[in-house]
Write an enzyme that holds these catalytic residues in place. Structure first.
Site, PDB file in Angstrom:
ATOM      1  N   SER A 261     -84.247 -45.663  13.669  1.00 44.51           N
ATOM      2  CA  SER A 261     -83.482 -44.578  12.866  1.00 44.51           C
ATOM      3  C   SER A 261     -83.859 -43.450  13.545  1.00 44.51           C
ATOM      4  CB  SER A 261     -84.705 -44.615  11.855  1.00 44.51           C
ATOM      5  OG  SER A 261     -85.466 -43.508  12.289  1.00 44.51           O
ATOM      6  N   LYS A 262     -82.462 -42.280  13.198  1.00 45.50           N
ATOM      7  CA  LYS A 262     -82.488 -41.500  13.645  1.00 45.50           C
ATOM      8  C   LYS A 262     -83.324 -40.636  14.083  1.00 45.50           C
ATOM      9  CE  LYS A 262     -79.987 -36.791  12.901  1.00 45.50           C
ATOM     10  NZ  LYS A 262     -81.308 -35.978  12.640  1.00 45.50           N
ATOM     11  N   ARG A 263     -84.237 -40.592  12.814  1.00 43.85           N
ATOM     12  CA  ARG A 263     -86.158 -39.910  13.534  1.00 43.85           C
ATOM     13  C   ARG A 263     -86.174 -40.285  14.944  1.00 43.85           C
ATOM     14  NH1 ARG A 263     -88.320 -41.515   9.507  1.00 43.85           N
ATOM     15  NH2 ARG A 263     -87.799 -40.336   8.291  1.00 43.85           N
ATOM     16  N   ASP A 266     -84.028 -38.886  17.419  1.00 46.19           N
ATOM     17  CA  ASP A 266     -84.283 -36.858  16.871  1.00 46.19           C
ATOM     18  C   ASP A 266     -85.555 -37.116  18.613  1.00 46.19           C
ATOM     19  OD1 ASP A 266     -82.143 -36.462  16.049  1.00 46.19           O
ATOM     20  OD2 ASP A 266     -83.286 -36.448  13.829  1.00 46.19           O
TER      21      ASP A 266
END
Length: 508
Positions: A261-263, A266
């Protein structure tokens, strides 16, 4: 293969293209090119509520940057257009009507509140053969009432009528035969009167059939919908033209369990999008591989080996080599860990192999952003060629070689303490005199003259050369010292030594 290979990549313009979607597009492209087939880009914009301005352009630019060529699409055109689903309403309406007329679908008027009440009343509720008889639809209502509701503008949906307790077989090129009982499937919505658009399920089946798609290559997350699509092909009588299904393994988190995921990006500091994305609604900026300084060839090579291998230990492969060697025989069934550090390794290897002048062209914008001007391409190419071995990303070239373009304003304290004594300024003044007397500043010639001078004076070689490097570079690092002074104008080298003599306070 009996018919021409035609594959499609069909993203929704609901935001930036995720790196998992890029991998799906890449595998479609490799397979199509391997078999001399066509690559279609079809835009699935039937969910008007989730449409994001700029997303379609982002998808096209991402594929262009990566070298994933499109044969037919919204921009390219082609004989099977339109290639945007919102422009194919009349086509879908016709096929929804066909299913209704043949009793293979029905109209349902249930409101969101009524559906929520059914979910509360029945545990594990799904709209299927066991519950449809108690709901508000054309199977339970008189035809006159159905016609009146439609005439009055009441919103409705068209649901696919799935017969229970049937074994549905899906043949997958990676997973083999997958068998699912139809009783676990609900009567999926195929069409919504609210926006006069089909859902994913109807639109994709109709488009894949009409566009003569031979292979549907998509992510594993779409595997649960495959039995429904098989049933729809049967309902339309298109079983002879049913495409071959291929469901690719998921891209998994680098750490822990679950889907990437994007998380994760990040948290660990890596992009999950090919290009930088500026969210038009929130204003949030998400990093991209291009802007981070990755080379498209490296990203492609990295992604190709997530869930696939060439059958041996080969790692570095060009797009042409990937096409030549690609086969679903070597695709994994289980998910592939997204080893972002391996992606960095790939980029380093491609930087090392890149022509210095080509790399200089990529580095020029980095210089421009920092307000650095006045250096021609040859100078920049020679500079990046000396430091690229220490760089992983294009931006690292500045960290490793900024001294080629800007004189140091500060000097590494640890190096000053170790390399700059009270006697160093006097020796550096002598070195300036030696350099001023050298006409040929080529590396080998300057090195011989300076080293001979050091030896004749009985100076400590390491002390003199490290102080020389500290004065010119700002720290005791960088490529061979005389390669640096060959590229840099002699006047600049001398000016930097004078500045160091003036600025550096000898360690006490």
């Amino acid at each position: 293969m009996n018919k021409k290979v035609r594959v499609r990549f069909a993203p929704s313009p609901t935001g930036p293209l995720h790196i998992g979607g890029v991998r799906t597009a890449l595998f479609n492209y490799l397979f199509a090119r391997k078999h001399g087939g066509d690559m279609i880009l079809r835009i699935e914009d039937t969910d008007s509520r989730r449409f994001v301005p700029g997303a379609e352009d982002y998808i096209n630019e991402s594929l262009r940057w990566l070298g994933i060529g499109i044969d037919e699409g919204v921009r390219e055109g082609g004989p099977y257009g339109p290639y945007k689903q919102s422009e194919r309403r009349d086509i879908y309406r016709k096929y929804a009507r066909q299913l209704l007329d043949e009793g293979k679908a029905y109209i349902a008027f249930d409101t969101p509140e009524e559906l929520e009440a059914a979910r509360e009343k029945f545990p594990n509720f799904q709209y299927d053969a066991s519950t449809r008889g108690s709901m508000r639809n054309s199977l339970t209502m008189p035809p006159e009432e159905v016609e009146k509701l439609i005439a009055d503008g009441t919103q409705y949906v068209v649901r696919f009528k799935i017969e229970p307790d049937r074994e549905v077989k899906v043949n997958d090129l990676i997973r083999g035969e997958v068998v699912i009982n139809s009783s676990i499937l609900d009567d999926k919505v195929l069409y919504k009167s609210a926006d006069d658009l089909p859902t994913y399920h109807l639109a994709n089946i109709v488009d894949d059939h009409l566009m003569e798609v031979s292979h549907v290559i998509r992510g594993e997350e779409w595997l649960p919908s495959a039995p429904l699509h098989v049933l729809l092909y049967e309902a339309f009588g298109w079983t002879d033209t049913m495409p071959q299904f291929v469901h690719l393994p998921l891209l998994l988190k680098p750490v822990g369990n679950g889907k990437l995921s994007k998380r994760d990006g990040d948290k660990l500091g890596f992009p999950v999008f090919p290009l930088e994305w500026h969210d038009p609604q929130s204003g949030e900026v998400s990093s991209g591989y291009r802007e981070k300084g990755y080379l498209p060839e490296a990203v492609v090579n990295f992604l190709a080996l997530l869930g696939w291998n060439p059958g041996d230990d080969s790692e570095l492969m060009s797009m042409d080599e990937l096409i030549e060697r690609f086969s679903f025989d070597h695709c994994a069934k289980s998910g592939a860990k997204f080893d972002y550090k391996k992606g960095i390794w790939f980029n380093h290897e491609y930087l090392m192999r890149m022509d210095d002048h080509d790399l200089a062209l990529l580095f020029m914008p980095v210089l421009a952003e920092r307000g650095v001007t006045g250096f021609d391409e040859d100078y920049v190419a020679r500079a990046v060629g000396m430091v690229k071995g220490r760089a992983d990303l294009v931006g690292d070239l500045w960290d490793q070689g900024s001294f080629f373009f800007e004189a140091p304003t500060e000097f590494a304290p640890k190096d000053v303490k170790k390399r700059w004594s009270a006697d160093t300024p006097r020796i550096m003044e002598e070195l300036i005199g030696v350099l001023e007397g050298i006409d040929d500043m080529t590396s080998a010639n300057a090195e011989k003259i300076v080293l001979d001078w050091i030896a004749s004076k009985g100076y400590h070689l390491g002390n003199v050369m490290n102080a020389f490097r500290l004065a010119v570079v700002g720290a005791c690092r960088g490529p061979h010292m005389f390669d640096i002074t060959e590229l840099m104008p002699k006047e600049e080298v001398i000016a930097r030594i004078r500045r160091a003599i003036d600025k550096i306070e000898p360690a006490s």
